[in-house]
Enzyme design. Structure first.
Site, short mmCIF file in Angstrom:
data_model
loop_
_atom_site.label_atom_id
_atom_site.label_comp_id
_atom_site.label_asym_id
_atom_site.label_seq_id
_atom_site.Cartn_x
_atom_site.Cartn_y
_atom_site.Cartn_z
N GLU A 79 -20.28 5.69 1.17
CA GLU A 79 -19.58 6.97 1.26
C GLU A 79 -19.52 7.61 -0.12
OE1 GLU A 79 -15.25 6.71 1.91
OE2 GLU A 79 -15.56 4.57 2.24
N CYS A 111 -15.47 3.87 5.12
CA CYS A 111 -15.70 2.46 4.79
C CYS A 111 -16.35 1.66 5.92
CB CYS A 111 -14.38 1.80 4.37
SG CYS A 111 -13.60 2.65 3.00
N HIS A 233 -11.13 -5.26 6.44
CA HIS A 233 -11.49 -4.26 5.44
C HIS A 233 -10.30 -4.20 4.47
CE1 HIS A 233 -12.37 -0.66 3.35
NE2 HIS A 233 -11.44 0.05 3.94
N1 COA Z 1 7.71 -5.33 -6.68
C1 COA Z 1 7.07 -5.64 -5.52
N2 COA Z 1 6.64 -4.71 -4.61
C2 COA Z 1 6.86 -3.41 -4.91
C3 COA Z 1 7.50 -3.02 -6.10
C4 COA Z 1 7.94 -4.04 -7.01
N3 COA Z 1 8.55 -3.74 -8.14
N4 COA Z 1 7.58 -1.67 -6.12
C5 COA Z 1 6.98 -1.24 -4.97
N5 COA Z 1 6.56 -2.29 -4.24
C6 COA Z 1 5.85 -2.27 -2.96
C7 COA Z 1 6.39 -1.26 -1.97
O1 COA Z 1 7.49 -1.76 -1.28
C8 COA Z 1 5.17 -1.07 -1.09
O2 COA Z 1 5.07 -2.14 -0.20
P1 COA Z 1 4.83 -1.86 1.39
O3 COA Z 1 3.50 -1.13 1.50
O4 COA Z 1 4.80 -3.21 1.98
O5 COA Z 1 5.96 -1.00 1.84
C9 COA Z 1 4.01 -1.19 -2.07
O6 COA Z 1 4.53 -1.85 -3.22
C10 COA Z 1 3.40 0.15 -2.50
O7 COA Z 1 4.47 0.96 -2.92
P2 COA Z 1 4.50 2.52 -2.54
O8 COA Z 1 5.75 3.08 -3.06
O9 COA Z 1 4.19 2.69 -1.09
O10 COA Z 1 3.27 2.99 -3.43
P3 COA Z 1 2.60 4.40 -3.55
O11 COA Z 1 3.38 5.47 -2.90
O12 COA Z 1 2.29 4.54 -5.00
O13 COA Z 1 1.23 4.27 -2.70
C11 COA Z 1 -0.78 3.45 -1.75
C12 COA Z 1 0.50 3.10 -2.52
C13 COA Z 1 -1.51 2.18 -1.40
C14 COA Z 1 -0.43 4.17 -0.44
C15 COA Z 1 -1.68 4.35 -2.67
O14 COA Z 1 -2.08 3.58 -3.76
C16 COA Z 1 -2.90 4.89 -1.97
O15 COA Z 1 -2.83 5.90 -1.27
N6 COA Z 1 -4.08 4.24 -2.13
C17 COA Z 1 -5.28 4.59 -1.41
C18 COA Z 1 -5.33 3.83 -0.12
C19 COA Z 1 -6.56 4.13 0.66
O16 COA Z 1 -7.61 4.24 0.10
N7 COA Z 1 -6.47 4.31 1.98
C20 COA Z 1 -7.58 4.70 2.79
C21 COA Z 1 -8.63 3.68 2.85
S1 COA Z 1 -8.55 2.65 4.24
#
Ligand code: COA
Length: 389
Positions: A79, A111, A233
């Protein structure tokens, strides 16, 4: 007759970024990245590698005189393609000196592209058992500096030879798939970075997994008790954990423990490389067969493939007698361990040197890149690839 993966190999560039350091630079708690996302390191792709060169660097490890004479199908899942018309598969066929009597083309559905290729290759070899296919999943996962998706970047290529009587894993052709028009992740033509609604994507992924897993059980009469491992994945390891957790209540406590252990072996490499988009599921397979000492010949492994937009597919494979290869594992360890750790400013500068989508010649210095196949730039709108060894 059994058909499946006879050989598998992987390439990722020789540089990485520590997620602990990235977290500190972005004023995040490192445990958010290390535990919350499940990522320890991320490969960084220099501008002298692209999906073609990474695929060639992966595939050349498993191409030999025997399979070279039999391969007449090359399917390239990506992709992050390098041309809107010409497929990366044609460039790859040339770099690997494969026969011109080959069908070579690219598949795209986020993907999911490599899974589409693998299933097509499986069906083709089932009909033509004397032939073999080369299937690629290669991508550069870019979201942008200082974005929520930054921690889920990465890049690399997985190459697989599909044959009759495969040494690694065979597929019986049963499969459950599901697709729906969803805007969870996409990349418009004007940009090299993806647009993502990450939290929405998580939900869709888990729902598609449950949908295809349930459908698969109806098709086959298999249940979770029949699986020795479930791999996913993995844009980042936590996403797969969420999928697994959704079905664990169907299993006995012992089976739950077995599947959780298998998942952690199956995500070891992904934790160090980051997102591979099309190759992620197959890097997880490689991680499982290299590292899980509980895995036995004849075991059944469940595989969940997901491509945003969205397409999901669940299928299973049976582990075959030659699945473990100490040399392959050694090569993998050497590749990952010999990567150079970048500082955050170095990573940012490499990230920003990625070629923009624009017209004009481009000359890249390849002297810092030790890979066999490199991208040297663009001349008269034509990409320049070098095979240096
Ligand atoms: N210690 C441990 N865990 C922690 C933490 C800490 N200090 N602070 C946050 N977390 C956890 C959160 O609880 C969350 O866990 P959960 O998903 O089980 O609820 C996780 O870390 C991520 O935190 P979040 O606040 O949701 O992060 P974010 O808003 O920055 O976004 C993603 C994370 C993954 C959504 C973001 O990186 C993203 O969009 N990535 C791209 C994903 C992608 O490509 N998707 C499509 C392809 S299939």
């Amino acid at each position: 007759m059994k058909v499946g993966i006879d050989a598998i190999s992987f390439y990722t560039p020789a540089m990485y970024l520590s997620m602990e350091q990235l977290a500190k630079a972005r004023n995040e708690d490192p445990n958010k990245y290390l535990i919350g996302i499940g990522q320890q390191e991320q490969s960084v792709v220099p501008n002298t590698q692209d999906v073609v060169t990474m695929a060639a660097n992966a595939a050349e490890q498993i191409i030999n005189d025997d399979n070279r004479a039999k391969i007449d199908l090359v399917i390239f899942g990506t992709e992050s393609g390098i041309d809107n018309s010409k497929s990366a598969a044609i460039y790859l066929q040339t770099l690997l000196e494969l026969s011109p009597r080959t069908r070579a083309f690219e598949t795209k559905q986020a993907c999911y592209g490599a899974t589409a290729g693998l299933q097509m290759a499986r069906d083709y070899v089932q009909l033509h058992p004397d032939k073999q296919a080369l299937v690629i999943g290669a991508d550069v996962a870019r979201y942008g500096l200082n974005t929520p998706g930054e921690v889920t970047q990465g890049g690399g290529a997985v190459a697989m030879i599909v044959s009759a009587n495969p040494r690694i894993i065979s597929f019986d052709g049963n499969s459950a798939f599901y697709s729906k028009d969803i805007m969870d992740f996409w990349r418009p033509l004007h940009t090299t970075e993806a647009i993502v609604d990450g939290h929405y994507s998580n939900d869709v992924y888990v729902n598609f997994f449950k949908e295809t897993w349930n459908q698969y059980q109806q098709i086959t009469d298999l249940s979770i008790a029949d699986l020795s491992a479930m791999i996913f994945h993995l844009p980042y390891p936590k996403m797969g954990i969420k999928g697994l957790r959704a079905v664990l209540p169907e299993a006995t406590p012992d089976k739950q423990a077995e599947l959780k252990t298998a998942f952690s072996f199956g995500s070891m490499y992904n934790k160090r490389v980051g997102n591979l988009y099309t190759g992620s599921l197959y890097l997880s397979l490689l991680s499982l067969i290299d590292n899980d000492d509980h895995l036995k010949v004849g075991d059944t492994v469940g595989l969940f493939s997901y491509g945003s937009g969205a397409q999901g597919e669940f299928f299973t494979g049976q582990v075959e007698a030659g699945f473990f290869d100490a040399n392959r594992k050694q090569r993998m360890q050497t590749m990952l361990n010999s990567r150079r750790q970048l500082s955050v400013p170095e990573y940012e500068s490499i990230f920003n040197s990625w070629p923009k989508i624009k017209a004009g010649d481009l000359i890249l210095s390849v002297s810092d890149d030790d890979a066999k196949f490199v991208f040297a730039g663009v001349k008269d709108d034509q990409r320049q690839y070098l095979n240096r060894k």
